[in-house]
Design a protein around this motif. Structure first.
Motif, PDB file in Angstrom:
ATOM      1  N   TRP A 175      50.395  67.895  54.206  1.00  0.00           N
ATOM      2  CA  TRP A 175      49.999  66.806  55.101  1.00  0.00           C
ATOM      3  C   TRP A 175      49.055  67.277  56.200  1.00  0.00           C
ATOM      4  CZ3 TRP A 175      50.441  62.086  53.557  1.00  0.00           C
ATOM      5  CH2 TRP A 175      51.478  61.686  52.735  1.00  0.00           C
ATOM      6  N   THR A 176      49.152  68.521  56.592  1.00  0.00           N
ATOM      7  CA  THR A 176      48.308  69.041  57.672  1.00  0.00           C
ATOM      8  C   THR A 176      46.883  69.362  57.224  1.00  0.00           C
ATOM      9  OG1 THR A 176      49.214  71.240  57.238  1.00  0.00           O
ATOM     10  CG2 THR A 176      50.237  69.953  59.011  1.00  0.00           C
ATOM     11  N   ASP A 177      46.603  69.322  55.942  1.00  0.00           N
ATOM     12  CA  ASP A 177      45.258  69.596  55.415  1.00  0.00           C
ATOM     13  C   ASP A 177      44.414  68.321  55.429  1.00  0.00           C
ATOM     14  OD1 ASP A 177      45.875  72.311  54.823  1.00  0.00           O
ATOM     15  OD2 ASP A 177      46.909  71.645  52.994  1.00  0.00           O
ATOM     16  N   VAL A 178      44.288  67.760  56.613  1.00  0.00           N
ATOM     17  CA  VAL A 178      43.686  66.443  56.799  1.00  0.00           C
ATOM     18  C   VAL A 178      42.265  66.371  56.248  1.00  0.00           C
ATOM     19  CG1 VAL A 178      42.935  64.817  58.579  1.00  0.00           C
ATOM     20  CG2 VAL A 178      45.165  65.929  58.763  1.00  0.00           C
ATOM     21  N   GLN A 179      41.427  67.340  56.575  1.00  0.00           N
ATOM     22  CA  GLN A 179      40.020  67.296  56.142  1.00  0.00           C
ATOM     23  C   GLN A 179      39.890  67.372  54.626  1.00  0.00           C
ATOM     24  OE1 GLN A 179      37.602  66.558  58.156  1.00  0.00           O
ATOM     25  NE2 GLN A 179      38.844  66.673  59.991  1.00  0.00           N
ATOM     26  N   GLU A 180      40.624  68.256  54.005  1.00  0.00           N
ATOM     27  CA  GLU A 180      40.546  68.403  52.551  1.00  0.00           C
ATOM     28  C   GLU A 180      41.125  67.179  51.848  1.00  0.00           C
ATOM     29  OE1 GLU A 180      39.503  69.686  48.918  1.00  0.00           O
ATOM     30  OE2 GLU A 180      38.854  70.529  50.824  1.00  0.00           O
ATOM     31  N   ILE A 181      42.189  66.626  52.385  1.00  0.00           N
ATOM     32  CA  ILE A 181      42.758  65.397  51.817  1.00  0.00           C
ATOM     33  C   ILE A 181      41.723  64.281  51.893  1.00  0.00           C
ATOM     34  CG2 ILE A 181      44.456  63.568  52.213  1.00  0.00           C
ATOM     35  CD1 ILE A 181      46.451  65.788  52.991  1.00  0.00           C
ATOM     36  N   ALA A 209      38.165  60.448  44.979  1.00  0.00           N
ATOM     37  CA  ALA A 209      39.047  59.690  44.085  1.00  0.00           C
ATOM     38  C   ALA A 209      38.933  58.176  44.265  1.00  0.00           C
ATOM     39  CB  ALA A 209      40.495  60.123  44.303  1.00  0.00           C
ATOM     40  N   HIS A 210      38.606  57.736  45.484  1.00  0.00           N
ATOM     41  CA  HIS A 210      38.571  56.297  45.789  1.00  0.00           C
ATOM     42  C   HIS A 210      37.309  55.936  46.578  1.00  0.00           C
ATOM     43  CE1 HIS A 210      42.764  55.912  44.496  1.00  0.00           C
ATOM     44  NE2 HIS A 210      42.978  57.048  45.149  1.00  0.00           N
ATOM     45  N   PRO A 211      36.130  56.126  45.999  1.00  0.00           N
ATOM     46  CA  PRO A 211      34.891  55.863  46.741  1.00  0.00           C
ATOM     47  C   PRO A 211      34.690  54.389  47.083  1.00  0.00           C
ATOM     48  CG  PRO A 211      34.408  56.278  44.432  1.00  0.00           C
ATOM     49  CD  PRO A 211      35.876  56.566  44.635  1.00  0.00           C
ATOM     50  N   GLU A 212      35.396  53.496  46.406  1.00  0.00           N
ATOM     51  CA  GLU A 212      35.253  52.064  46.641  1.00  0.00           C
ATOM     52  C   GLU A 212      36.205  51.535  47.709  1.00  0.00           C
ATOM     53  OE1 GLU A 212      38.911  52.498  44.583  1.00  0.00           O
ATOM     54  OE2 GLU A 212      37.029  53.512  44.209  1.00  0.00           O
ATOM     55  N   ALA A 213      37.103  52.369  48.186  1.00  0.00           N
ATOM     56  CA  ALA A 213      38.140  51.931  49.122  1.00  0.00           C
ATOM     57  C   ALA A 213      37.557  51.476  50.454  1.00  0.00           C
ATOM     58  CB  ALA A 213      39.134  53.067  49.366  1.00  0.00           C
ATOM     59  N   ASP A 214      38.159  50.437  51.008  1.00  0.00           N
ATOM     60  CA  ASP A 214      37.828  49.955  52.346  1.00  0.00           C
ATOM     61  C   ASP A 214      38.694  50.752  53.323  1.00  0.00           C
ATOM     62  OD1 ASP A 214      37.369  48.631  54.718  1.00  0.00           O
ATOM     63  OD2 ASP A 214      38.016  46.673  53.989  1.00  0.00           O
ATOM     64  N   VAL A 215      38.175  51.867  53.759  1.00  0.00           N
ATOM     65  CA  VAL A 215      38.963  52.811  54.564  1.00  0.00           C
ATOM     66  C   VAL A 215      39.388  52.207  55.901  1.00  0.00           C
ATOM     67  CG1 VAL A 215      38.989  55.120  55.572  1.00  0.00           C
ATOM     68  CG2 VAL A 215      37.749  54.718  53.449  1.00  0.00           C
ATOM     69  N   VAL A 216      38.565  51.364  56.482  1.00  0.00           N
ATOM     70  CA  VAL A 216      38.886  50.765  57.778  1.00  0.00           C
ATOM     71  C   VAL A 216      40.110  49.858  57.684  1.00  0.00           C
ATOM     72  CG1 VAL A 216      38.037  49.216  59.589  1.00  0.00           C
ATOM     73  CG2 VAL A 216      36.507  50.917  58.583  1.00  0.00           C
ATOM     74  N   ASN A 217      40.204  49.095  56.611  1.00  0.00           N
ATOM     75  CA  ASN A 217      41.289  48.128  56.465  1.00  0.00           C
ATOM     76  C   ASN A 217      42.370  48.584  55.491  1.00  0.00           C
ATOM     77  OD1 ASN A 217      40.141  46.056  58.199  1.00  0.00           O
ATOM     78  ND2 ASN A 217      38.572  45.910  56.633  1.00  0.00           N
ATOM     79  N   LEU A 218      42.439  49.861  55.251  1.00  0.00           N
ATOM     80  CA  LEU A 218      43.391  50.430  54.308  1.00  0.00           C
ATOM     81  C   LEU A 218      44.813  50.382  54.867  1.00  0.00           C
ATOM     82  CD1 LEU A 218      43.680  51.994  51.618  1.00  0.00           C
ATOM     83  CD2 LEU A 218      43.304  54.079  52.909  1.00  0.00           C
ATOM     84  N   ARG A 219      45.739  49.914  54.057  1.00  0.00           N
ATOM     85  CA  ARG A 219      47.148  49.905  54.472  1.00  0.00           C
ATOM     86  C   ARG A 219      47.695  51.329  54.376  1.00  0.00           C
ATOM     87  NH1 ARG A 219      49.431  45.341  50.586  1.00  0.00           N
ATOM     88  NH2 ARG A 219      48.787  47.028  49.229  1.00  0.00           N
ATOM     89  N   PHE A 220      48.509  51.696  55.336  1.00  0.00           N
ATOM     90  CA  PHE A 220      49.081  53.047  55.330  1.00  0.00           C
ATOM     91  C   PHE A 220      49.975  53.276  54.125  1.00  0.00           C
ATOM     92  CE2 PHE A 220      48.631  54.072  60.137  1.00  0.00           C
ATOM     93  CZ  PHE A 220      47.316  54.404  59.924  1.00  0.00           C
ATOM     94  N   THR A 221      50.577  52.229  53.600  1.00  0.00           N
ATOM     95  CA  THR A 221      51.396  52.400  52.399  1.00  0.00           C
ATOM     96  C   THR A 221      50.534  52.839  51.221  1.00  0.00           C
ATOM     97  OG1 THR A 221      51.228  50.019  51.972  1.00  0.00           O
ATOM     98  CG2 THR A 221      53.235  50.810  53.079  1.00  0.00           C
ATOM     99  N   GLN A 243      49.735  61.306  47.881  1.00  0.00           N
ATOM    100  CA  GLN A 243      50.707  61.928  46.977  1.00  0.00           C
ATOM    101  C   GLN A 243      50.209  62.007  45.536  1.00  0.00           C
ATOM    102  OE1 GLN A 243      54.928  60.917  47.815  1.00  0.00           O
ATOM    103  NE2 GLN A 243      53.919  59.427  49.152  1.00  0.00           N
ATOM    104  N   GLU A 244      49.284  61.146  45.171  1.00  0.00           N
ATOM    105  CA  GLU A 244      48.735  61.160  43.814  1.00  0.00           C
ATOM    106  C   GLU A 244      47.658  62.227  43.614  1.00  0.00           C
ATOM    107  OE1 GLU A 244      47.407  57.134  43.330  1.00  0.00           O
ATOM    108  OE2 GLU A 244      49.410  56.407  42.814  1.00  0.00           O
ATOM    109  N   LEU A 245      47.182  62.833  44.711  1.00  0.00           N
ATOM    110  CA  LEU A 245      46.177  63.889  44.577  1.00  0.00           C
ATOM    111  C   LEU A 245      46.787  65.054  43.797  1.00  0.00           C
ATOM    112  CD1 LEU A 245      44.652  63.889  48.169  1.00  0.00           C
ATOM    113  CD2 LEU A 245      43.624  62.952  46.079  1.00  0.00           C
ATOM    114  N   GLU A 246      46.031  65.572  42.868  1.00  0.00           N
ATOM    115  CA  GLU A 246      46.538  66.608  41.962  1.00  0.00           C
ATOM    116  C   GLU A 246      47.093  67.824  42.690  1.00  0.00           C
ATOM    117  OE1 GLU A 246      44.668  69.420  38.523  1.00  0.00           O
ATOM    118  OE2 GLU A 246      44.032  67.346  38.588  1.00  0.00           O
TER     119      GLU A 246
END
Length: 66
Positions: free
Chosen positions: A5-11, A18-30, A37-40
């Motif tokens: 969890w502390t590897d914020v930049q790499e995550i 993995a999710h270039p289409e994601a709306d990062v601003v309005n992303l739900r924390f869930t 957790q799905e990152l390999e």
């Protein structure tokens, strides 16, 4: 490389890949919590996450996108 969890930049970099289409601003924390957790390479305990960590990942992801 095992991600924690502390590897914020790499995550953030891997989430952008993995999710270039994601709306990062309005992303739900869930969704963010699930996607991390799905990152390999992610191996940390899901219970170690909290709102502060998720906010840091979201901010890093926004910066990564710029």
């Amino acid at each position: 490389m095992a991600l924690r969890w502390t590897d914020v930049q790499e995550i953030a970099a891997q989430l952008e890949e993995a999710h270039p289409e994601a709306d990062v601003v309005n992303l739900r924390f869930t969704d963010l919590w699930k996607w991390v957790q799905e990152l390999e390479e992610f191996t940390d305990d899901p219970k170690r996450s909290n709102e502060k960590i998720l906010e840091a990942i979201q901010a890093a992801w926004l910066e990564e996108r710029r």
